[in-house]
Design a protein around this motif. Structure first.
Motif, PDB file in Angstrom:
ATOM      1  N   ARG A   6       0.843  -1.199   0.000  1.00  0.00           N
ATOM      2  CA  ARG A   6       0.000   0.000   0.000  1.00  0.00           C
ATOM      3  C   ARG A   6       0.876   1.246   0.000  1.00  0.00           C
ATOM      4  O   ARG A   6       0.636   2.196  -0.742  1.00  0.00           O
ATOM      5  CB  ARG A   6      -0.942   0.002   1.200  1.00  0.00           C
ATOM      6  N   GLY A   7       1.930   1.241   0.797  1.00  0.00           N
ATOM      7  CA  GLY A   7       2.854   2.367   0.836  1.00  0.00           C
ATOM      8  C   GLY A   7       3.545   2.580  -0.499  1.00  0.00           C
ATOM      9  O   GLY A   7       3.712   3.723  -0.951  1.00  0.00           O
ATOM     10  N   ARG A   8       3.919   1.493  -1.156  1.00  0.00           N
ATOM     11  CA  ARG A   8       4.554   1.590  -2.479  1.00  0.00           C
ATOM     12  C   ARG A   8       3.590   2.186  -3.492  1.00  0.00           C
ATOM     13  O   ARG A   8       3.950   3.036  -4.302  1.00  0.00           O
ATOM     14  CB  ARG A   8       5.027   0.208  -2.938  1.00  0.00           C
ATOM     15  N   ARG A   9       2.329   1.744  -3.426  1.00  0.00           N
ATOM     16  CA  ARG A   9       1.334   2.273  -4.368  1.00  0.00           C
ATOM     17  C   ARG A   9       1.044   3.749  -4.095  1.00  0.00           C
ATOM     18  O   ARG A   9       0.855   4.531  -5.029  1.00  0.00           O
ATOM     19  CB  ARG A   9       0.046   1.439  -4.309  1.00  0.00           C
ATOM     20  N   LEU A  10       1.048   4.144  -2.825  1.00  0.00           N
ATOM     21  CA  LEU A  10       0.860   5.549  -2.483  1.00  0.00           C
ATOM     22  C   LEU A  10       1.989   6.391  -3.068  1.00  0.00           C
ATOM     23  O   LEU A  10       1.753   7.440  -3.680  1.00  0.00           O
ATOM     24  CB  LEU A  10       0.798   5.728  -0.965  1.00  0.00           C
ATOM     25  N   LYS A  11       3.209   5.922  -2.916  1.00  0.00           N
ATOM     26  CA  LYS A  11       4.358   6.636  -3.485  1.00  0.00           C
ATOM     27  C   LYS A  11       4.226   6.713  -5.002  1.00  0.00           C
ATOM     28  O   LYS A  11       4.493   7.756  -5.609  1.00  0.00           O
ATOM     29  CB  LYS A  11       5.662   5.936  -3.096  1.00  0.00           C
ATOM     30  N   GLU A  12       3.817   5.623  -5.623  1.00  0.00           N
ATOM     31  CA  GLU A  12       3.639   5.596  -7.075  1.00  0.00           C
ATOM     32  C   GLU A  12       2.617   6.641  -7.516  1.00  0.00           C
ATOM     33  O   GLU A  12       2.828   7.365  -8.489  1.00  0.00           O
ATOM     34  CB  GLU A  12       3.199   4.199  -7.511  1.00  0.00           C
ATOM     35  N   GLU A  13       1.514   6.731  -6.790  1.00  0.00           N
ATOM     36  CA  GLU A  13       0.496   7.730  -7.120  1.00  0.00           C
ATOM     37  C   GLU A  13       1.021   9.152  -6.914  1.00  0.00           C
ATOM     38  O   GLU A  13       0.768  10.041  -7.717  1.00  0.00           O
ATOM     39  CB  GLU A  13      -0.772   7.521  -6.283  1.00  0.00           C
ATOM     40  N   ARG A  14       1.776   9.364  -5.850  1.00  0.00           N
ATOM     41  CA  ARG A  14       2.364  10.691  -5.602  1.00  0.00           C
ATOM     42  C   ARG A  14       3.267  11.078  -6.757  1.00  0.00           C
ATOM     43  O   ARG A  14       3.195  12.193  -7.278  1.00  0.00           O
ATOM     44  CB  ARG A  14       3.142  10.698  -4.276  1.00  0.00           C
ATOM     45  N   GLU A  15       4.101  10.143  -7.191  1.00  0.00           N
ATOM     46  CA  GLU A  15       5.018  10.416  -8.297  1.00  0.00           C
ATOM     47  C   GLU A  15       4.258  10.605  -9.610  1.00  0.00           C
ATOM     48  O   GLU A  15       4.624  11.447 -10.423  1.00  0.00           O
ATOM     49  CB  GLU A  15       6.056   9.296  -8.416  1.00  0.00           C
ATOM     50  N   ARG A  16       3.183   9.850  -9.800  1.00  0.00           N
ATOM     51  CA  ARG A  16       2.364  10.007 -11.006  1.00  0.00           C
ATOM     52  C   ARG A  16       1.797  11.414 -11.068  1.00  0.00           C
ATOM     53  O   ARG A  16       1.720  12.021 -12.137  1.00  0.00           O
ATOM     54  CB  ARG A  16       1.227   8.982 -11.027  1.00  0.00           C
ATOM     55  N   LEU A  17       1.429  11.941  -9.926  1.00  0.00           N
ATOM     56  CA  LEU A  17       0.886  13.296  -9.862  1.00  0.00           C
ATOM     57  C   LEU A  17       1.981  14.364  -9.921  1.00  0.00           C
ATOM     58  O   LEU A  17       1.682  15.549  -9.998  1.00  0.00           O
ATOM     59  CB  LEU A  17       0.055  13.471  -8.585  1.00  0.00           C
ATOM     60  N   GLY A  18       3.247  13.932  -9.875  1.00  0.00           N
ATOM     61  CA  GLY A  18       4.365  14.870  -9.952  1.00  0.00           C
ATOM     62  C   GLY A  18       4.559  15.680  -8.686  1.00  0.00           C
ATOM     63  O   GLY A  18       5.026  16.828  -8.741  1.00  0.00           O
ATOM     64  N   LEU A  19       4.219  15.088  -7.533  1.00  0.00           N
ATOM     65  CA  LEU A  19       4.294  15.804  -6.264  1.00  0.00           C
ATOM     66  C   LEU A  19       5.442  15.310  -5.393  1.00  0.00           C
ATOM     67  O   LEU A  19       5.754  14.122  -5.386  1.00  0.00           O
ATOM     68  CB  LEU A  19       2.984  15.636  -5.485  1.00  0.00           C
ATOM     69  N   SER A  20       6.023  16.236  -4.645  1.00  0.00           N
ATOM     70  CA  SER A  20       7.008  15.869  -3.630  1.00  0.00           C
ATOM     71  C   SER A  20       6.253  15.326  -2.423  1.00  0.00           C
ATOM     72  O   SER A  20       5.024  15.477  -2.317  1.00  0.00           O
ATOM     73  CB  SER A  20       7.831  17.094  -3.219  1.00  0.00           C
ATOM     74  N   GLN A  21       6.982  14.739  -1.489  1.00  0.00           N
ATOM     75  CA  GLN A  21       6.334  14.259  -0.264  1.00  0.00           C
ATOM     76  C   GLN A  21       5.708  15.425   0.498  1.00  0.00           C
ATOM     77  O   GLN A  21       4.592  15.315   1.006  1.00  0.00           O
ATOM     78  CB  GLN A  21       7.348  13.527   0.619  1.00  0.00           C
ATOM     79  N   THR A  22       6.402  16.544   0.544  1.00  0.00           N
ATOM     80  CA  THR A  22       5.885  17.724   1.242  1.00  0.00           C
ATOM     81  C   THR A  22       4.611  18.231   0.579  1.00  0.00           C
ATOM     82  O   THR A  22       3.624  18.539   1.258  1.00  0.00           O
ATOM     83  CB  THR A  22       6.956  18.837   1.286  1.00  0.00           C
ATOM     84  N   SER A  23       4.610  18.293  -0.751  1.00  0.00           N
ATOM     85  CA  SER A  23       3.436  18.782  -1.480  1.00  0.00           C
ATOM     86  C   SER A  23       2.235  17.868  -1.296  1.00  0.00           C
ATOM     87  O   SER A  23       1.112  18.335  -1.092  1.00  0.00           O
ATOM     88  CB  SER A  23       3.754  18.919  -2.970  1.00  0.00           C
ATOM     89  N   MET A  24       2.459  16.566  -1.380  1.00  0.00           N
ATOM     90  CA  MET A  24       1.365  15.604  -1.212  1.00  0.00           C
ATOM     91  C   MET A  24       0.791  15.724   0.195  1.00  0.00           C
ATOM     92  O   MET A  24      -0.428  15.759   0.374  1.00  0.00           O
ATOM     93  CB  MET A  24       1.855  14.189  -1.483  1.00  0.00           C
ATOM     94  N   ALA A  25       1.669  15.797   1.183  1.00  0.00           N
ATOM     95  CA  ALA A  25       1.213  15.904   2.568  1.00  0.00           C
ATOM     96  C   ALA A  25       0.398  17.173   2.778  1.00  0.00           C
ATOM     97  O   ALA A  25      -0.642  17.144   3.450  1.00  0.00           O
ATOM     98  CB  ALA A  25       2.414  15.874   3.512  1.00  0.00           C
ATOM     99  N   SER A  26       0.842  18.271   2.184  1.00  0.00           N
ATOM    100  CA  SER A  26       0.150  19.537   2.405  1.00  0.00           C
ATOM    101  C   SER A  26      -1.253  19.535   1.803  1.00  0.00           C
ATOM    102  O   SER A  26      -2.133  20.247   2.285  1.00  0.00           O
ATOM    103  CB  SER A  26       0.969  20.714   1.884  1.00  0.00           C
ATOM    104  N   LEU A  27      -1.480  18.724   0.759  1.00  0.00           N
ATOM    105  CA  LEU A  27      -2.824  18.611   0.193  1.00  0.00           C
ATOM    106  C   LEU A  27      -3.831  18.140   1.240  1.00  0.00           C
ATOM    107  O   LEU A  27      -5.005  18.468   1.169  1.00  0.00           O
ATOM    108  CB  LEU A  27      -2.833  17.614  -0.968  1.00  0.00           C
ATOM    109  N   ALA A  28      -3.341  17.353   2.182  1.00  0.00           N
ATOM    110  CA  ALA A  28      -4.218  16.761   3.193  1.00  0.00           C
ATOM    111  C   ALA A  28      -3.953  17.329   4.586  1.00  0.00           C
ATOM    112  O   ALA A  28      -4.342  16.735   5.587  1.00  0.00           O
ATOM    113  CB  ALA A  28      -4.021  15.252   3.203  1.00  0.00           C
ATOM    114  N   ASN A  29      -3.275  18.471   4.635  1.00  0.00           N
ATOM    115  CA  ASN A  29      -2.930  19.083   5.925  1.00  0.00           C
ATOM    116  C   ASN A  29      -2.181  18.113   6.835  1.00  0.00           C
ATOM    117  O   ASN A  29      -2.424  18.051   8.035  1.00  0.00           O
ATOM    118  CB  ASN A  29      -4.180  19.638   6.640  1.00  0.00           C
TER     119      ASN A  29
END
Length: 130
Positions: A6-29
């Motif tokens: 699940r964690g690998r797929r989450l990372k894959e989706e983050r990368e697909r969206l072109g987001l950094s870890q910080t950017s992805m996290a900030s989307l969800a506060n």
């Protein structure tokens, strides 16, 4: 093992969206630390999943490994990434010369354009022929 997948797929989706870890996290506060933990397999909260879904993440895929939309509708970058990952997983410890590996990746990329194809189908095919 499922938590790690699940964690690998989450990372894959983050990368697909072109987001950094910080950017992805900030989307969800959430914090970058939380994002890192989620990508390592810690179960994300429902609020986090709802927020990233609103930003275009395929939450069904993250949770189950099945895409809401067929692989043929993935962006070129996401389909290429899925093809490479399918080849890597299908080969396991086996090695191919670079030219043969490139051919396999191109074939997987083309297969994933088919509406009925899935990453799991490609992985299984590679396992059978490798």
């Amino acid at each position: 093992m499922e938590d790690i997948e699940r964690g690998r797929r989450l990372k894959e989706e983050r990368e697909r969206l072109g987001l950094s870890q910080t950017s992805m996290a900030s989307l969800a506060n959430a914090s970058k630390g939380s994002q890192i933990l989620y990508e390592k397999g810690k179960p994300p909260t429902a609020d986090y999943l709802k927020a990233i879904a609103a930003a275009g993440a395929d939450v069904t895929y993250i949770l189950t490994g099945r895409r809401e939309r067929p692989a043929s509708e993935l962006t070129d970058r996401a389909r290429l990434l899925a093809a490479i990952e399918a080849i890597e997983e299908g080969l396991g410890d086996k090695r191919l010369p670079p030219d043969k590996k490139a051919e396999a990746i191109l074939l997987a990329y083309e297969l994933l354009a088919e509406p009925t194809a899935s990453r799991d189908n490609v992985v299984e095919l590679i396992r059978r022929v490798a």
